[in-house]
Design a protein around this motif. Structure first.
Motif, PDB file in Angstrom:
ATOM      1  N   GLU A  90      -1.021  -3.883 -16.634  1.00  0.00           N
ATOM      2  CA  GLU A  90      -2.869  -4.046 -15.802  1.00  0.00           C
ATOM      3  C   GLU A  90      -3.267  -2.245 -16.873  1.00  0.00           C
ATOM      4  O   GLU A  90      -4.581  -2.296 -17.307  1.00  0.00           O
ATOM      5  N   ASP A 112       1.093  -4.834 -12.253  1.00  0.00           N
ATOM      6  CA  ASP A 112       0.484  -3.402 -12.112  1.00  0.00           C
ATOM      7  C   ASP A 112       1.148  -2.314 -11.875  1.00  0.00           C
ATOM      8  O   ASP A 112       1.761  -2.597 -10.856  1.00  0.00           O
ATOM      9  N   ASP A 115       0.305   0.055  -8.078  1.00  0.00           N
ATOM     10  CA  ASP A 115      -1.065  -0.556  -7.806  1.00  0.00           C
ATOM     11  C   ASP A 115      -1.700   0.829  -6.103  1.00  0.00           C
ATOM     12  O   ASP A 115      -0.240   0.915  -5.544  1.00  0.00           O
ATOM     13  N   ILE A 129       3.321  -4.422  -8.572  1.00  0.00           N
ATOM     14  CA  ILE A 129       3.281  -6.221  -8.208  1.00  0.00           C
ATOM     15  C   ILE A 129       3.724  -6.109  -9.431  1.00  0.00           C
ATOM     16  O   ILE A 129       3.495  -5.855 -11.100  1.00  0.00           O
ATOM     17  N   TYR A 159       6.419  -7.704  -5.076  1.00  0.00           N
ATOM     18  CA  TYR A 159       6.511  -6.124  -5.694  1.00  0.00           C
ATOM     19  C   TYR A 159       7.009  -4.593  -4.752  1.00  0.00           C
ATOM     20  O   TYR A 159       7.906  -5.275  -4.004  1.00  0.00           O
ATOM     21  N   SER A 244      -5.228   0.393  -0.569  1.00  0.00           N
ATOM     22  CA  SER A 244      -3.337  -0.122  -1.237  1.00  0.00           C
ATOM     23  C   SER A 244      -3.207  -1.780  -1.537  1.00  0.00           C
ATOM     24  O   SER A 244      -2.662  -2.080   0.113  1.00  0.00           O
ATOM     25  N   MET A 245      -3.283  -2.296  -2.037  1.00  0.00           N
ATOM     26  CA  MET A 245      -3.141  -4.161  -1.785  1.00  0.00           C
ATOM     27  C   MET A 245      -1.451  -3.748  -1.233  1.00  0.00           C
ATOM     28  O   MET A 245      -1.162  -5.221   0.132  1.00  0.00           O
ATOM     29  N   LEU A 274      -9.963  -8.167  -7.877  1.00  0.00           N
ATOM     30  CA  LEU A 274      -8.522  -7.658  -7.856  1.00  0.00           C
ATOM     31  C   LEU A 274      -8.324  -8.605  -9.093  1.00  0.00           C
ATOM     32  O   LEU A 274      -8.979 -10.351  -9.740  1.00  0.00           O
ATOM     33  N   ARG A 275      -7.027  -8.809 -10.030  1.00  0.00           N
ATOM     34  CA  ARG A 275      -7.169  -8.600 -10.995  1.00  0.00           C
ATOM     35  C   ARG A 275      -5.716 -10.604 -10.944  1.00  0.00           C
ATOM     36  O   ARG A 275      -5.229 -10.311  -9.898  1.00  0.00           O
ATOM     37  N   TYR A 278      -1.650 -10.486 -12.136  1.00  0.00           N
ATOM     38  CA  TYR A 278      -0.523  -8.973 -12.411  1.00  0.00           C
ATOM     39  C   TYR A 278      -0.980  -8.692 -10.145  1.00  0.00           C
ATOM     40  O   TYR A 278      -0.385  -7.765 -10.370  1.00  0.00           O
ATOM     41  N   GLU A 279      -1.927  -9.772  -9.622  1.00  0.00           N
ATOM     42  CA  GLU A 279      -2.238  -8.833  -8.362  1.00  0.00           C
ATOM     43  C   GLU A 279      -1.892 -10.162  -7.319  1.00  0.00           C
ATOM     44  O   GLU A 279      -1.589 -10.835  -6.489  1.00  0.00           O
ATOM     45  N   ARG A 312     -10.451 -11.927 -13.087  1.00  0.00           N
ATOM     46  CA  ARG A 312     -10.505 -10.681 -11.531  1.00  0.00           C
ATOM     47  C   ARG A 312     -10.802 -11.968 -11.140  1.00  0.00           C
ATOM     48  O   ARG A 312     -11.708 -12.985 -11.458  1.00  0.00           O
TER      49      ARG A 312
END
Ligand code: FDP
Length: 338
Positions: A90, A112, A115, A129, A159, A244-245, A274-275, A278-279, A312
Motif C-alpha cells: 500500500e 498492507d 492497517d 494484511i 492478517y 481497523s479492518m 478499501l484496496r 491487499y485488503e 479500490r
C-alpha cells in the motif's frame, strides 16, 4: 494440551501436499517480520514510533511513522529469503523488485503493512494484511500487471492483529486457522483450527457517519437493521465499528457478524475506500474459507478482474445470510433501474 507451533503446522501442511516448501518458508518469513512489527507497535510512545512520518503514500494519505517502519520491516525480511519474485505494498506506487544480489523465487507478495493506522496513536488494535500469488511462468521482472490476478488465484492470505494479544489468521485455501503469539517463547501457536463463521448474525459494522452518502439499497438494508424488533427483520441488531479492518474482521471470525465499507457519494469516483489487492482479496479469501461470504454488494470479490495495483472496491463481508440479503437488495435496485 499439546501446542502446535506455526512451523509444525506448516510442516504438516507440506506433508499433506497442501503447501510447497517455498510457500511455507515465505509464510515463516512474513510471520517473523510481523513479530518485529508487534514489538515496534507494543513499544508505543517510548519507542518513538507514534505520530506522523511527515510523508504521504502514493494515494495521498499521510503516513504514520509505524506505516513506514512496518513497510521497511516487511520489505527487508522478504528481500533475501529467495521465495519472492517481487513485493507490492500500500505504501509504494510500484512493485519492489528483489535486489539482484539475492536469489529470486516464484511468488508475489502483496501487503498492507499497517492497517487501521488512524488507531495507532490511541492504542487501539492495528494489523498487517497480506496476500500471496504465483509469479506467472517465465516472468523474471514482474510489473504491476503481473500482480493483477483475480482473488481466486491467491495461494495464501493472512492478517496479523496487534491487539491485547498478537494473533495471526491464515489460509492456504483449506480452511482458516488462527495462531496466537506466545511472547515469552517467540512462537505463533495454533489457537483455532478450521474456524467457522456462523451463517446468521445480529451484529454489524459500518461507519454510520457516511449514511447520508450511501446508495439506496444500502440505506434500505441498514434502515431495516436499525428498525430492530419492530421492523421487517423482526429482531434487534447490535453495532460495532473499530475502524481497523483487521480488528473488525477478527471479531467476525470469532463471533460472527458483518462488515461493510460500501460505495458512497464521496468516494464514488475512487471506486470505494478499501484496496482490492491487499485488503479486500486477502480478507475475502480468509472469510470464504471460514464459511462466510465477501461481495462488493454486486459481485463476489474474489471474482473481480483487477484493473490496478491500488484499485479500490466496496467491501461487504461476514456471515453469509446477511451478505446474501444486502447483495440481493443491490441487484434488485440495479435491475429496477436497468
Ligand atoms: P485506515 O485508513 O486507518 O488504515 O484501510 C483503511 C481503513 O483504515 C480500515 O482499516 C478501516 O476499516 C477503515 O479504513 C476506516 O475508515 P473510516 O475512517 O472511514 O471509518
Amino acid at each position: 494440551m499439546k501446542h502446535v507451533s506455526l512451523i509444525q503446522f506448516l510442516i504438516e501442511e507440506r506433508r499433506a501436499g497442501r503447501v510447497n516448501a517455498e510457500l511455507s518458508l515465505l509464510i515463516e518469513v512474513v510471520a517473523r517480520a510481523c513479530k518485529r512489527i508487534a514489538v515496534a507497535t507494543n513499544k508505543g510512545a517510548i519507542g518513538g514510533v507514534l505520530g506522523e512520518a511527515g510523508t504521504g503514500n502514493i494515494q495521498g494519505e499521510a503516513q504514520k511513522k509505524l506505516d513506514v517502519i512496518s513497510n521497511e520491516i516487511l520489505l527487508e525480511a522478504n528481500a533475501w529469503g529467495g521465495q519472492l519474485a517481487a513485493c507490492a505494498s500500500e505504501e509504494m506506487e510500484d512493485p519492489q523488485p528483489i535486489p539482484d544480489m539475492y536469489p529470486k523465487g516464484h511468488h508475489l507478495l502483496l501487503f498492507d503493512p499497517l492497517d487501521g493506522s488512524s488507531n495507532i496513536d490511541v492504542n487501539i488494535s492495528v494489523g498487517t494484511i497480506f496476500s500471496v500469488l504465483r509469479c506467472p511462468d517465465g516472468v523474471t521482472e514482474p510489473t504491476a500487471e503481473h500482480f493483477q490476478q483475480k482473488g481466486t488465484t491467491q495461494l495464501a492470505a493472512g492478517y496479523v492483529v496487534y491487539g491485547p494479544a498478537t494473533v495471526l489468521v491464515l489460509t492456504f485455501g483449506h480452511g482458516t486457522h488462527e495462531f496466537t503469539l506466545d511472547r515469552e517463547v517467540g512462537s505463533f501457536i495454533l489457537s483455532r483450527r478450521d474456524i467457522r463463521i456462523p451463517e446468521e448474525t445480529g451484529e454489524f459494522a459500518i461507519n454510520m457517519s457516511n449514511q447520508r452518502h450511501w446508495e439506496a439499497p444500502m440505506q434500505r438494508y441498514i434502515g431495516e437493521l436499525l428498525a430492530g424488533l419492530d421492523g421487517p427483520r423482526g429482531r434487534d441488531f447490535n453495532m460495532r465499528w473499530v475502524a481497523s479492518m483487521v480488528a473488525d474482521v477478527h471479531r467476525i471470525i470469532t463471533r460472527g457478524g458483518v462488515f461493510f465499507y460500501p460505495l458512497d457519494a464521496k468516494i464514488r469516483s475512487k471506486g470505494g475506500k478499501l484496496r482490492l489487492m491487499y485488503e479486500a482479496n486477502p480478507m475475502a479469501f480468509i472469510i470464504e474459507q471460514a464459511g462466510g461470504a465477501a461481495s462488493t454488494g454486486r459481485e463476489r470479490i474474489l471474482d473481480l478482474q483487477p484493473t490496478g495495483l491500488h484499485q479500490r472496491v466496496p467491501v461487504f463481508l461476514g456471515s453469509k445470510k446477511e451478505i446474501d440479503i444486502v447483495t440481493h437488495y443491490h441487484r434488485e435496485a440495479d435491475g429496477a433501474q436497468g
